[in-house]
Write a protein that holds these residues in place. Structure first.
Motif, mmCIF file in Angstrom:
data_model
loop_
_atom_site.group_PDB
_atom_site.id
_atom_site.type_symbol
_atom_site.label_atom_id
_atom_site.label_comp_id
_atom_site.label_asym_id
_atom_site.label_seq_id
_atom_site.Cartn_x
_atom_site.Cartn_y
_atom_site.Cartn_z
ATOM 1 N N LEU A 39 0.863 -1.060 -0.001
ATOM 2 C CA LEU A 39 -0.032 0.210 0.040
ATOM 3 C C LEU A 39 0.943 1.216 -0.016
ATOM 4 O O LEU A 39 1.644 1.495 0.732
ATOM 5 C CB LEU A 39 -0.731 -0.011 1.170
ATOM 6 N N ASN A 40 1.157 1.796 -1.000
ATOM 7 C CA ASN A 40 2.195 3.023 -1.389
ATOM 8 C C ASN A 40 1.601 4.302 -1.493
ATOM 9 O O ASN A 40 0.608 4.540 -2.031
ATOM 10 C CB ASN A 40 2.812 2.469 -2.691
ATOM 11 N N SER A 41 2.287 5.128 -0.916
ATOM 12 C CA SER A 41 2.075 6.762 -1.106
ATOM 13 C C SER A 41 3.309 7.546 -1.053
ATOM 14 O O SER A 41 3.293 8.493 -1.177
ATOM 15 C CB SER A 41 1.283 7.297 0.168
ATOM 16 N N LEU A 42 4.281 6.608 -1.124
ATOM 17 C CA LEU A 42 5.641 7.224 -1.580
ATOM 18 C C LEU A 42 5.918 7.685 -3.140
ATOM 19 O O LEU A 42 5.322 6.841 -4.024
ATOM 20 C CB LEU A 42 6.722 6.440 -0.814
ATOM 21 N N SER A 43 6.876 8.526 -3.255
ATOM 22 C CA SER A 43 6.941 8.921 -4.622
ATOM 23 C C SER A 43 8.645 8.707 -5.047
ATOM 24 O O SER A 43 9.254 8.523 -4.216
ATOM 25 C CB SER A 43 6.350 10.407 -4.985
ATOM 26 N N ALA A 47 8.288 22.129 11.037
ATOM 27 C CA ALA A 47 7.799 20.958 10.524
ATOM 28 C C ALA A 47 7.892 20.714 9.151
ATOM 29 O O ALA A 47 7.969 19.484 8.573
ATOM 30 C CB ALA A 47 6.211 21.091 11.050
ATOM 31 N N PHE A 48 7.839 21.950 8.342
ATOM 32 C CA PHE A 48 8.063 21.788 6.696
ATOM 33 C C PHE A 48 9.601 21.186 6.540
ATOM 34 O O PHE A 48 9.386 20.209 5.638
ATOM 35 C CB PHE A 48 7.702 23.015 6.060
ATOM 36 N N ARG A 49 10.424 21.671 7.177
ATOM 37 C CA ARG A 49 11.818 21.248 6.894
ATOM 38 C C ARG A 49 12.097 19.698 7.290
ATOM 39 O O ARG A 49 12.585 18.939 6.399
ATOM 40 C CB ARG A 49 12.620 22.112 7.524
ATOM 41 N N TYR A 50 11.478 19.132 8.315
ATOM 42 C CA TYR A 50 11.285 18.053 8.897
ATOM 43 C C TYR A 50 10.844 16.930 7.833
ATOM 44 O O TYR A 50 11.394 16.190 7.285
ATOM 45 C CB TYR A 50 10.607 17.888 10.154
ATOM 46 N N MET A 51 9.697 17.579 7.272
ATOM 47 C CA MET A 51 8.812 16.874 6.306
ATOM 48 C C MET A 51 9.525 16.712 4.903
ATOM 49 O O MET A 51 9.445 15.625 4.549
ATOM 50 C CB MET A 51 7.356 17.277 6.118
ATOM 51 N N ALA A 52 10.075 17.726 4.513
ATOM 52 C CA ALA A 52 10.953 17.951 3.103
ATOM 53 C C ALA A 52 12.016 17.095 3.346
ATOM 54 O O ALA A 52 12.523 16.711 2.234
ATOM 55 C CB ALA A 52 11.164 19.293 3.036
ATOM 56 N N ALA A 53 12.671 16.718 4.298
ATOM 57 C CA ALA A 53 14.085 16.020 4.416
ATOM 58 C C ALA A 53 13.463 14.325 4.062
ATOM 59 O O ALA A 53 14.299 13.472 3.706
ATOM 60 C CB ALA A 53 14.535 15.755 5.884
ATOM 61 N N GLY A 54 12.228 14.006 4.086
ATOM 62 C CA GLY A 54 11.980 12.689 3.700
ATOM 63 C C GLY A 54 12.218 11.501 4.581
ATOM 64 O O GLY A 54 12.275 10.444 4.052
ATOM 65 N N LYS A 55 12.609 11.850 5.887
ATOM 66 C CA LYS A 55 12.889 10.790 6.491
ATOM 67 C C LYS A 55 12.226 10.347 7.419
ATOM 68 O O LYS A 55 12.476 9.389 8.499
ATOM 69 C CB LYS A 55 14.342 11.335 7.443
ATOM 70 N N HIS A 56 10.874 11.134 7.842
ATOM 71 C CA HIS A 56 9.849 10.649 8.529
ATOM 72 C C HIS A 56 9.011 9.552 8.340
ATOM 73 O O HIS A 56 9.078 9.141 7.025
ATOM 74 C CB HIS A 56 9.172 12.132 9.101
#
Length: 148
Positions: A15-19, A109-118
């Motif tokens: 079940l994928n939502s990654l890009s 929060a945006f920087r954390y999310m943009a890092a893509g490691k969460h």
């Protein structure tokens, strides 16, 4: 890692939502005759190619448009709700992991999310819960923002 943990077999369902490259890595996790369910719209909208090589394992790919649910009848949505609640009760459906930031930490929060490691969801808490024993409309809350 998935291949190693499954002795080279892979998984029956993704079940994928990654890009982007994470989408390709998710496809590589599929076992023979595995099913790939894409719930993200980014790669679908961008027509991201998936190599035909993956079909050698007789895999199937399905685009799942979750917003389609809102166009369905009340009975359909009620049946889906009951299935979901039964899944939660049995433990088959578990809450996503999440990380919460306060309203003054939006940039962080945006920087954390943009890092893509969460893993899971990123939540920005705007206010404390105002719920009581009845449904109430939240009070207006102004937040400083730079329009850019």
């Amino acid at each position: 890692m998935i291949r190693r943990e499954t002795n080279g077999k892979g998984v029956d369902l993704v079940l994928n939502s990654l890009s982007d490259d994470k989408l390709q890595a998710s496809v590589r996790c599929l076992a023979y005759r595995g099913r790939f369910l894409e719930i993200g719209k980014f790669d679908i909208s961008n027509n991201t190619p998936i190599g035909m090589y993956f079909f050698l394992k007789e895999t199937s790919f399905h685009g799942i448009m979750l917003d389609y649910i809102f166009d369905q009848s009340f009975d359909f949505r009620l049946r889906l709700q009951n299935l979901l609640l039964a899944g939660i009760e049995s433990g088959a459906v578990r809450p996503l992991t999440y990380c919460t930031f306060e309203k003054h930490e939006v940039e962080t929060a945006f920087r954390y999310m943009a890092a893509g490691k969460h893993i899971g969801k990123v939540i920005i808490k705007i206010r404390d819960d105002e719920r009581s024993h009845r449904t109430v409309k939240p009070s207006n809350l102004l937040i400083d923002a730079a329009p850019r």
